[in-house]
Motif scaffolding. Structure first.
Motif, PDB file in Angstrom:
ATOM      1  N   SER A 167      53.936   6.016  80.999  1.00 22.04           N
ATOM      2  CA  SER A 167      53.984   4.925  80.277  1.00 22.04           C
ATOM      3  C   SER A 167      54.734   3.636  80.648  1.00 22.04           C
ATOM      4  O   SER A 167      55.805   3.890  81.434  1.00 22.04           O
ATOM      5  N   PRO A 168      54.306   2.680  80.402  1.00 22.49           N
ATOM      6  CA  PRO A 168      54.903   1.365  80.991  1.00 22.49           C
ATOM      7  C   PRO A 168      56.071   0.889  80.491  1.00 22.49           C
ATOM      8  O   PRO A 168      56.681  -0.223  80.843  1.00 22.49           O
ATOM      9  N   GLY A 169      56.442   1.480  79.407  1.00 20.58           N
ATOM     10  CA  GLY A 169      57.889   1.014  78.490  1.00 20.58           C
ATOM     11  C   GLY A 169      59.002   1.001  79.284  1.00 20.58           C
ATOM     12  O   GLY A 169      59.072   1.635  80.320  1.00 20.58           O
ATOM     13  N   GLY A 170      59.813   0.039  78.841  1.00 17.80           N
ATOM     14  CA  GLY A 170      61.139  -0.078  79.380  1.00 17.80           C
ATOM     15  C   GLY A 170      61.925   1.182  79.652  1.00 17.80           C
ATOM     16  O   GLY A 170      62.660   1.454  80.556  1.00 17.80           O
ATOM     17  N   LEU A 171      61.971   1.974  78.434  1.00 18.63           N
ATOM     18  CA  LEU A 171      62.801   3.512  78.612  1.00 18.63           C
ATOM     19  C   LEU A 171      62.216   4.313  79.615  1.00 18.63           C
ATOM     20  O   LEU A 171      63.121   4.833  80.322  1.00 18.63           O
ATOM     21  N   VAL A 172      60.912   4.323  79.753  1.00 21.20           N
ATOM     22  CA  VAL A 172      60.365   5.084  80.904  1.00 21.20           C
ATOM     23  C   VAL A 172      60.885   4.792  82.159  1.00 21.20           C
ATOM     24  O   VAL A 172      61.343   5.360  83.418  1.00 21.20           O
ATOM     25  N   THR A 173      60.757   3.347  82.407  1.00 19.34           N
ATOM     26  CA  THR A 173      60.902   2.643  83.614  1.00 19.34           C
ATOM     27  C   THR A 173      62.574   3.000  84.072  1.00 19.34           C
ATOM     28  O   THR A 173      62.942   3.175  84.972  1.00 19.34           O
TER      29      THR A 173
END
Length: 478
Positions: free
Chosen positions: A41-47
């Motif tokens: 997933s591209p979201g900030g949490l995953v990053t």
């Protein structure tokens, strides 16, 4: 002869030292060449958390997005993924119902009226228990578990009951309401007790942490000092819990790198040309949600056209409104209102060559969003209530030349860090109009001074620093 050796049973501990628990897994299902596959997933949490998981032998617990589909655990992108199954009925009651028609409006200052249904609450408890049990089974002895957001507020206490050896953190990504609003929740005590199962509870703003602490004192009778309160379990043992703010951010360096990409820069020029090369391009980027202040923004822009303070020949507004919770009635009503307003304004002020508002009801990949950020002279963020608003930070990170102006609602968490933005009270339409005009005519020297200060803040306080700060504080709690 049958083997009569007694089976000692499964070990009470799992294999993973770091567990993230969120409503959704860290991957999205995609179809490539006709075959179903997964992508991160591209979201900030995953990053922010994927690198931590790779180095800490981590697992991610969450729903995989398909109702009624059982799915075994699997590995992807250096993470072990633990799917939690939800039926279509549970998605309706737990997610669309209690999470997004009870908690979401309540926590956003009752901009829309929350609904209180016992069947929704029962489903919320049941699903939270399932997430807690899956996390307990995956966690190694003494593991750290970080639970994310309002959909899973009961998990910390349930998890502590199942596994008292764990170190548990919780982060609330949305606002936490004042006591006077929170008091409306029929299950207010149970939710607070659920959250208080954590060792550390993180919020976006100091005010959110203060609201939570005040509610704990009032409804749980717990003594507190400087955000730390004492909980007493059924055996009389005391445990200290801390509530404090950890403002979330973005992968700012990645956004800045994309903003320097020649293809994306060229795409930004193309966007302006396709829009008729306006003198000023205004931009709004939001989920289509009643908390985002989209109708207020459109009203302000429409009145500026009516007052002849801006003209359709010189100024265009691009509004990206990505689809959101389209099965919930409030969102259907909002979409009708927004599209009707856009149609009315365009019908009144469009010319054969120029369009006042280009409305885009769809989502775009990050590369296209960065191109839009580069194309826009002014970003309008007019939320009525927002835990943070990462779009504002993305715009700032993308402005590598220190140009562009941010008009930012003071009701966002981002307003506490981006003080050099033009801050507005969204309810004050005249004030929003004046801020837009000021942004359009701002001198380049003032624009650069403001943007330079905001970029420094966003680049220094990125999402990796946010996760590092929280996890370091969590390690110190026990």
């Amino acid at each position: 002869m049958a083997d009569t050796t007694s089976d000692p049973g499964p070990t009470p501990y799992g294999d993973y030292d770091f567990i993230v628990v969120s409503n959704r897994l860290a991957v999205d299902r995609v179809v490539v060449d006709g075959q179903s596959d997964w992508r991160r997933s591209p979201g900030g949490l995953v990053t922010a958390l994927a690198p931590v998981m790779e180095h800490a032998d981590g697992a991610w617990v969450g729903w995989h997005g398909a109702a009624g589909e059982p799915l075994d655990e699997f590995d992807h992108s250096g993470m072990h993924l633990v799917p939690v199954e939800l039926s279509a009925r549970e998605v309706e009651l737990y997610y669309e119902g209690f999470a997004n028609a009870t908690l979401w409006p309540l926590y956003h200052d009752v901009i829309a009226p929350p609904e209180f249904h016992r069947t929704w609450w029962d489903a919320y408890r049941r699903v939270n228990r399932r997430f807690a049990e899956a996390s307990a089974m995956a966690a190694a002895e003494g593991a750290t578990v970080w639970v994310q957001d309002y959909q899973l507020q009961l998990v910390p206490a349930m998890l502590r009951q199942l596994r008292p050896d764990l170190r548990i953190g919780f982060f609330n990504h949305i606002p936490f309401p004042p006591l006077e609003i929170y008091a409306q929740l029929p299950w207010r005590q149970q939710v607070l007790e659920g959250l208080a199962g954590a060792d550390l509870i993180g919020f976006q703003r100091p005010g959110d942490a203060q609201n939570f602490t005040r509610c704990v004192r009032r409804f749980l009778g717990a003594a507190s000092r400087q955000g730390v309160f004492t909980m007493t379990d059924e055996n009389g043992a005391e445990r200290r819990v801390e509530a404090r703010s950890f403002p979330i951010s973005i992968d700012s360096r990645h956004i800045a790198e994309l903003a320097r990409d020649e293809e994306i820069i060229e795409r930004s020029r193309q966007i302006r040309h396709e829009l008729g090369d306006p003198t000023t391009l205004l931009l709004g980027v939001d989920r289509l949600d009643y908390t985002k202040g989209i109708p207020e923004r459109l009203k302000a822009f429409g009145e500026l056209l009516e007052d002849h303070r801006v003209s359709v020949e010189d100024c265009t507004l691009v509004q990206v409104a990505s689809p959101s919770r389209e099965r919930v009635e409030h969102y259907k009503t909002l979409r009708d209102e927004v599209e009707s307003t856009v149609g009315r304004i365009n019908g009144t002020y469009d010319t054969l060559e120029k369009t006042a508002i280009r409305y885009l009801h769809q989502s775009y990949p990050v590369e296209e969003m960065v191109a839009l950020y580069l194309a826009a002279d002014v970003l309008l963020v007019t939320a009525l209530r927002d835990g943070m608003n990462l779009v504002a930070k993305e715009y700032v990170a993308a402005r590598t030349r220190n140009d562009g102006v941010l008009v930012l609602s003071e009701f966002t968490g981002a307003a506490e860090q981006l003080r050099q933005a033009l801050l507005v009270n969204t309810h004050d339409i005249d004030g929003v109009k004046n801020a837009i005009v000021r942004a359009i005519h701002m001198e380049p020297r003032e624009t650069a001074r403001r943007m330079r200060a905001m970029r420094k803040q966003v680049l220094e306080h990125d999402v990796k620093r946010w996760s590092s700060d929280f996890l370091s504080a969590l390690q110190e709690r026990r």
